[in-house]
Scaffold this motif. Sequence first.
Motif, short mmCIF file in Angstrom:
data_model
loop_
_atom_site.label_atom_id
_atom_site.label_comp_id
_atom_site.label_asym_id
_atom_site.label_seq_id
_atom_site.Cartn_x
_atom_site.Cartn_y
_atom_site.Cartn_z
N ALA A 257 38.22 41.33 30.79
CA ALA A 257 37.47 41.08 32.02
C ALA A 257 37.93 39.80 32.70
N LEU A 258 38.25 38.78 31.91
CA LEU A 258 38.75 37.53 32.49
C LEU A 258 40.13 37.72 33.09
N VAL A 259 40.95 38.57 32.48
CA VAL A 259 42.27 38.87 33.05
C VAL A 259 42.12 39.54 34.41
N VAL A 260 41.21 40.50 34.52
CA VAL A 260 40.96 41.14 35.81
C VAL A 260 40.51 40.11 36.84
N ASN A 261 39.56 39.28 36.45
CA ASN A 261 39.03 38.28 37.37
C ASN A 261 40.10 37.32 37.84
N ALA A 262 41.04 36.95 36.95
CA ALA A 262 42.04 35.94 37.29
C ALA A 262 43.28 36.52 37.95
N CYS A 263 43.62 37.78 37.64
CA CYS A 263 44.94 38.29 38.01
C CYS A 263 44.94 39.44 39.01
N VAL A 264 43.79 40.02 39.31
CA VAL A 264 43.82 41.23 40.15
C VAL A 264 44.35 40.95 41.55
N LEU A 265 44.07 39.77 42.10
CA LEU A 265 44.57 39.45 43.44
C LEU A 265 46.09 39.35 43.46
N ARG A 266 46.68 38.91 42.36
CA ARG A 266 48.12 38.72 42.30
C ARG A 266 48.86 39.98 41.85
N ILE A 267 48.32 40.67 40.85
CA ILE A 267 49.02 41.82 40.27
C ILE A 267 48.70 43.12 40.98
N GLY A 268 47.48 43.26 41.45
CA GLY A 268 47.08 44.50 42.11
C GLY A 268 46.25 45.38 41.20
N GLN A 269 45.35 46.14 41.81
CA GLN A 269 44.40 46.92 41.03
C GLN A 269 45.07 48.05 40.25
N ARG A 270 45.95 48.78 40.90
CA ARG A 270 46.49 49.97 40.24
C ARG A 270 47.38 49.61 39.06
#
Length: 394
Positions: A257-270
Motif C-alpha cells: 500500500a505504501l508503494v502504491v501511495n509513493a509510486c503510482v504518480l511516477r510509474i502509472g496505475q496499469r
Amino acid sequence: MKNRTTLIVTCTTVFLAQLGMSIYLPALPDMARDLGDDASRVSWGLPVYLIGMALPMLAWGSLSQGLGRKPVLLAALALYGLANLALPLGTGVEAFLAFRLIQGIGASGISVMARVLIRDSFSGNLLAKSLAWLSIAFVIALGIGQYLGSLIQAAFGWAAIFQGLGAASLVMAAAVSRARFPRLTEEKNGQPAWRVYGQILKHPGFLLPALAGGLGYGVIIAFNTAAPLILRDSFHWSAIEYGLLGWPISAAYLLGALVVNACVLRIGQRRLMGWGIALVLGGSATMLAASLSLGSVAVLFWLPYCFAVFGQSLNYPISLSLANEGSPIPGAYAMALSGFLHQWMASLIGAMASLLLSEQAWPLAALCTLLAMAAMLCARSLPPQPRQALQEKP
C-alpha cells in the motif's frame, strides 16, 4: 482540511468493518467447542459475513445518492455495532451465523460509504493514492486485528472480541455525527438505479479491473477461511501462533500500500497493477508447489502467501480506481457496484474454500493459483486507457 477528515474517517471505519473478518479467527476452535458444533460449520461465519456484505451494497449506494453520505454511514455503523454486541448472546451455531449475516450487512454500508467518500474527494492517480490508505487500514485490521483477537481470546474469552468491536463501532458513530464531508456537486441521474448499475456492468472499462481486484481479494479470503484449520491440524499451531502470523501478513500488505501511495504518480496505475497480479500468481504457485513437494514445512506455506498479499496490496486500490474511471456514469454507483461484485466473489470463494477444507494445504493453494491466473487474464484484457488529466478535484 475536509479531505483530511474524510481520509481519517474512512480509514477508521474500514478498519472496524474489516476487523469483523479477521479478529475472531484465532478463537474459531474455542468458539466451535462453546457453541457445541464442528469447527467446519463455525468456519462458515466468514462466508456468511461476506454474503451479508454483498447483499445490500447496491442499496447502500443508491441510498447514499438520495439521502446523503453521512446518514447512511451512521446507519451502517449503528447496525454493525449492535450486531457485534448481540453476537455473543447466541447459544448455537445457527444464531451465530444469523448475527454474522447482520454484522456483514452493517459492514457493507461502511465499506461502500468509505469508498464513495474517497471518490467524492479525489480523482485520477490521487484517487488511487487515497484508496491505498484504505488498503493500509484493511491490512492493519487483517493482520494486527488477528493478533489482537488472539490476545483478547486468551485473556477474556471470545465473547469479549465482539463486545469490544461493537462498543468501538458505536463510539465511532458518535464521532462521525460531528464530522463534515465535502458537498456533492454531481448532477442527479434520472434513471432507475437498476438501469444505471446495468449500464455500468456492461462496460469493459469498469468490469475488467473490478474483476481483477475481486479475484485477487478472493485469494486472501480463501486463505483466511481455510488456513486456521490447516495450520492447527496439519502444522499443530496454537491460536497465539496463528495470531502472530498476522504480523508478516500485515507488513506485506502495508508495504504494498505504501508503494502504491509513493509510486503510482511516477510509474502509472496499469503497470503497478500488472506487477501486483504477477506477484499474487507467483506467490500462489509457489505455495502450491511447496505444499505438494514439502507439505510438512510450514514456512513454505505461509511465506509465499505473504508475497501474494504484497501483490494484492498493489492490485486492489488501483483496480478500484480504474473501475471508477472506466464507469460510463459518475457518482456513487460505480464504487457501490465494484464493492458488490467483490463481496459476492469473496463470499463464493470463501464458500468454495470451506468445501475444500482439508488437513493438507495443496487444495487451498490450487484454488489461490487459479484465482490469480484469472485475475491476470482480466488485467491483460483491459481496453486502452484514455488520455485524461490526473489531478485532485478542486
